[in-house]
Design an enzyme around this catalytic site. Sequence first.
Site, short mmCIF file in Angstrom:
data_model
loop_
_atom_site.label_atom_id
_atom_site.label_comp_id
_atom_site.label_asym_id
_atom_site.label_seq_id
_atom_site.Cartn_x
_atom_site.Cartn_y
_atom_site.Cartn_z
N THR A 93 0.81 -1.23 0.00
CA THR A 93 0.00 0.00 0.00
C THR A 93 0.84 1.26 0.00
O THR A 93 0.48 2.27 -0.61
CB THR A 93 -0.92 -0.01 1.24
OG1 THR A 93 -1.84 -1.08 1.10
CG2 THR A 93 -1.69 1.28 1.39
N SER A 146 1.44 -7.53 -1.04
CA SER A 146 2.13 -8.50 -0.19
C SER A 146 1.47 -9.87 -0.21
O SER A 146 2.09 -10.86 0.15
CB SER A 146 2.26 -7.98 1.24
OG SER A 146 1.03 -7.97 1.89
N THR A 171 0.99 -4.55 4.24
CA THR A 171 0.71 -4.98 5.62
C THR A 171 0.01 -6.33 5.71
O THR A 171 0.00 -6.94 6.77
CB THR A 171 -0.16 -3.93 6.33
OG1 THR A 171 -1.34 -3.72 5.53
CG2 THR A 171 0.58 -2.63 6.50
N ASP A 172 -0.56 -6.80 4.58
CA ASP A 172 -1.37 -8.02 4.66
C ASP A 172 -0.57 -9.22 5.16
O ASP A 172 -1.09 -10.07 5.88
CB ASP A 172 -1.97 -8.35 3.28
CG ASP A 172 -3.03 -7.34 2.87
OD1 ASP A 172 -3.37 -6.45 3.67
OD2 ASP A 172 -3.51 -7.43 1.72
#
Length: 332
Positions: free
Chosen positions: A12, A52, A83-84
């Site tokens: 992101t 990710s 961040t996933d």
Amino acid sequence: MHRVTVFTLGGTISARGGDASRMTGTEVLAGLGAGIAGGLDVELRDFRRLPSSSLSFEDLAALADEVRATLATGSGVVVVQGTDTLEETAFLLDLLCETPQPVVVTGAMRRPDLPGADGPANLAAALAVAADPGCAGLGVLVVLADEIHAARLVRKTHTTSVTTFASPGAGPLGSVVEGEPRILLRPAGTSAIHPLRFDPAVRVALVTLSLGDRGELLDDLDTRFDGLVLAAFGAGHVPTWLVDPLERLAARIPVVLASRTGAGATLTHTYRGPGSEHELLHRGLIPAGPLDPAKARLLLHTLLSTGAKSTTGYDRPGITAAFAHVTGAGLA
Ligand code: ASP
């Protein structure tokens, strides 16, 4: 001047406009604005440009090799990614890399073109931590929203909040205040067990139980898998009818008993009836302790990559001891 090497992997923080393209590493660093990294010698590795969720085991194995090589040159490290799966990358690096200089993983929850984009602040805080010798030797760290978390403990807990990262049951190790890291707590030990390897060819399944589960997914675990992590109910419980199938599986491959709850440790002897944690451990399952299912899967993967399996079976005592070490149960 402190040297920090920044590996950009996409996510992101680099997803301007939200389409499939990702910004270059240079563009991500430029988001910091003038002067923020001024006192640092920053070297950029534009490593991958992916969401990710699409990072592969091969990508992470290559990243771990490069991070280890970079640390050997005396540089601190920042890994920037989506961040996933950030907590999985951080924990895998935690298992595979010592931290003589700090290793920090960060990302962003808001795209760079949206109001209140958090990427530049997270990157600035991560650089400050990676450049601070006081943050070495703490294991791999995750820095977002000015909080410093241990990779072993941290989880993404919310789909959109900028404070999504939390360490349930423990809390952050410290925070970044006015651009300076402040460590308040030190972990009881670090996760790196040397020498651990990571072989992308190893296959570990993760099966999450749900009410009324008849075990069809367990039946489908054929010889493609080298191990299984079971995200079981509560503190490590399964329906009575799954005990025999799990025992049969555990006779062939390591089966780690984790909890689907999101916080807390699996128990060992509080419940003793059919389907209880006590019975499952007695039948050959291995306790994950406080490690969440995704992290337990990565630990089992690295142990199997490092020789915990053979043609004649697997090293159950060795795997059990490694889990106890990493989860703190084995710490003096
Ligand atoms: N949050 C996503 C990630 O983890 C965003 C993306 O698709 O870039 O990468």
